[in-house]
Motif scaffolding. Sequence first.
Motif, short mmCIF file in Angstrom:
data_model
loop_
_atom_site.label_atom_id
_atom_site.label_comp_id
_atom_site.label_asym_id
_atom_site.label_seq_id
_atom_site.Cartn_x
_atom_site.Cartn_y
_atom_site.Cartn_z
N ARG A 129 0.74 8.44 -7.50
CA ARG A 129 0.37 9.62 -6.73
C ARG A 129 -0.90 10.27 -7.28
O ARG A 129 -1.18 10.22 -8.47
CB ARG A 129 1.50 10.65 -6.77
CG ARG A 129 2.76 10.21 -6.07
CD ARG A 129 3.84 11.24 -6.28
NE ARG A 129 4.19 11.35 -7.69
CZ ARG A 129 4.41 12.49 -8.32
NH1 ARG A 129 4.30 13.62 -7.68
NH2 ARG A 129 4.74 12.51 -9.60
N GLN A 183 0.83 -1.21 0.00
CA GLN A 183 0.00 0.00 0.00
C GLN A 183 0.86 1.26 0.00
O GLN A 183 0.55 2.24 -0.69
CB GLN A 183 -0.94 -0.01 1.21
CG GLN A 183 -2.02 -1.08 1.14
CD GLN A 183 -2.75 -1.26 2.45
OE1 GLN A 183 -2.53 -0.50 3.41
NE2 GLN A 183 -3.62 -2.26 2.52
N GLU A 184 1.96 1.23 0.76
CA GLU A 184 2.85 2.39 0.78
C GLU A 184 3.50 2.59 -0.59
O GLU A 184 3.61 3.73 -1.07
CB GLU A 184 3.93 2.21 1.84
CG GLU A 184 4.84 3.43 1.97
CD GLU A 184 5.90 3.29 3.03
OE1 GLU A 184 6.73 4.20 3.17
OE2 GLU A 184 5.91 2.24 3.73
N ARG A 221 1.05 4.23 -2.90
CA ARG A 221 0.86 5.67 -2.63
C ARG A 221 1.94 6.49 -3.31
O ARG A 221 1.67 7.57 -3.85
CB ARG A 221 0.86 5.94 -1.13
CG ARG A 221 -0.41 5.54 -0.42
CD ARG A 221 -0.50 6.18 0.95
NE ARG A 221 0.61 5.81 1.81
CZ ARG A 221 0.61 4.74 2.60
NH1 ARG A 221 -0.43 3.93 2.62
NH2 ARG A 221 1.66 4.46 3.36
#
Length: 482
Positions: A64, A56-57, A60
């Motif tokens: 973006r 998930q990071e 992100r």
Amino acid sequence: MAAPVQASRAGSVNSVGNSPTATPNNPNNNNKIIPGYPELDFRSGARIEELNKLIQEFSRHDQREYDDQRALEIHTAKDFIFSMLGLVQKLDQKLPVANEYLLLSGGVREGVVDMDLDELNVYARGTDFDLDFTLLVPALKLHDRNQPVTLDMRHSALCHSWLSLRLFDEGTINKWKDCCTVSIGMVLAEVQKKPQRGMPKVEKVEKNGTVISVILGVGSSRMLYDIVPVVSFKGWPAVAQSWLMENHFWDGKITEEEVISGFYLLPACSCSGRKENEWRLSFARSEVQLKKCISSSLMQAYQACKALIIKLLSRPKAISPYHLRSVMLWACDRLPANYLSQDDFSAHFLLGLIDDLQHCLVNKMCPNYFIPQCNMLEHLSEETAMLHARRLSSVRQDPAEHLRTAIEHAKAANRLTLDLQRHGSAASLPSPQSDPGDQQPDDRLAKKLQQLVTENPGKSISVFINPDDVTRPHFRIDDKFF
């Protein structure tokens, strides 16, 4: 791949030293149920919850969200590219008068289409560009002819075809003597002589084999466009007809008519083929439709896996992200839909994709999704296949650490982009909140494009260019025209 966690697990959860067969000293610990124990990946020992968080990071940082200014810059660049191709048609008359382009997110180097990468120069996100796209430009539309076209596959490898020019008149044949060389450089040079407010800056134009790469600077953004000339067909090739007879994950979610609306020939030959004769079948239009049926958690796992392998397996040339995408599509057919739709299973999907890809390498077998009888790894030597399988094994042994490295690379690329944006802020486009009267027609068109994309997520958007009026592109979203 680790199995989905149950409410509790049976068996010992302790470890002694580094031995995979060691057991605790207390025999009463065996088969004791320990509620709430964190789920682990059997192979690496990584916590599934931690892997999910890392994926998930990565998503992100890799995908973006764009503010209004960036969205406006993106669509301004698209409009510029489409208008430029209209001018190319007016200059040399090599493209069809009424043409339909397919715009794909991601560049050729990222494996968005199945093309050889040997002839492409290396570009890096953050250093050379911020966003990348592939634009398939039909140089011939064979479905416009009033006679059936039979592809000659007698002399080609599976998934490839020869294209006979005997069907065409002498004028068309003369155009195709240099069919992959369009007059883009000349048009761009002419356009840049009379720059208008908000017009993108052409930072680089390079011809790499059959691909023309253009990097545009718009405000504080840099967009890479890989322009690929293709031959377009409507309908479905006979060589892939049997694939339609099988059950697929997209059944009932999208119609067969959407999936088989058309296909292309790419200017790419097989390893043993002749570059001047052989073309590769591409189902990019169908892949755009199938993507609508893939869950967000599986797509996150695919993007993360792509980041892990894209450089690790690039030399010597063997595996591309297109192979990984084929593996994912086969997994969608193989696994239950309710399993693949689980929001918190990204870690399972990532580990499974790595396992499947390693299995393909060990067995030198990766069937094309649309033409399964075509093994896309058949040409690999045993040494190359095993080298890449061992490299994948190192990723599978410690996926968490490789994910952290991918996250740091994504962060570094974003920081570099932001630094360049700050340095180039003086040349940025006017803010969407500024006085509308100050905006040029190009800005208003870019905002219209932005609105169309925002209101039609996941849909196929095509652009038609009238070479006699390049200021007015027409858009088709699925079957609607604008």
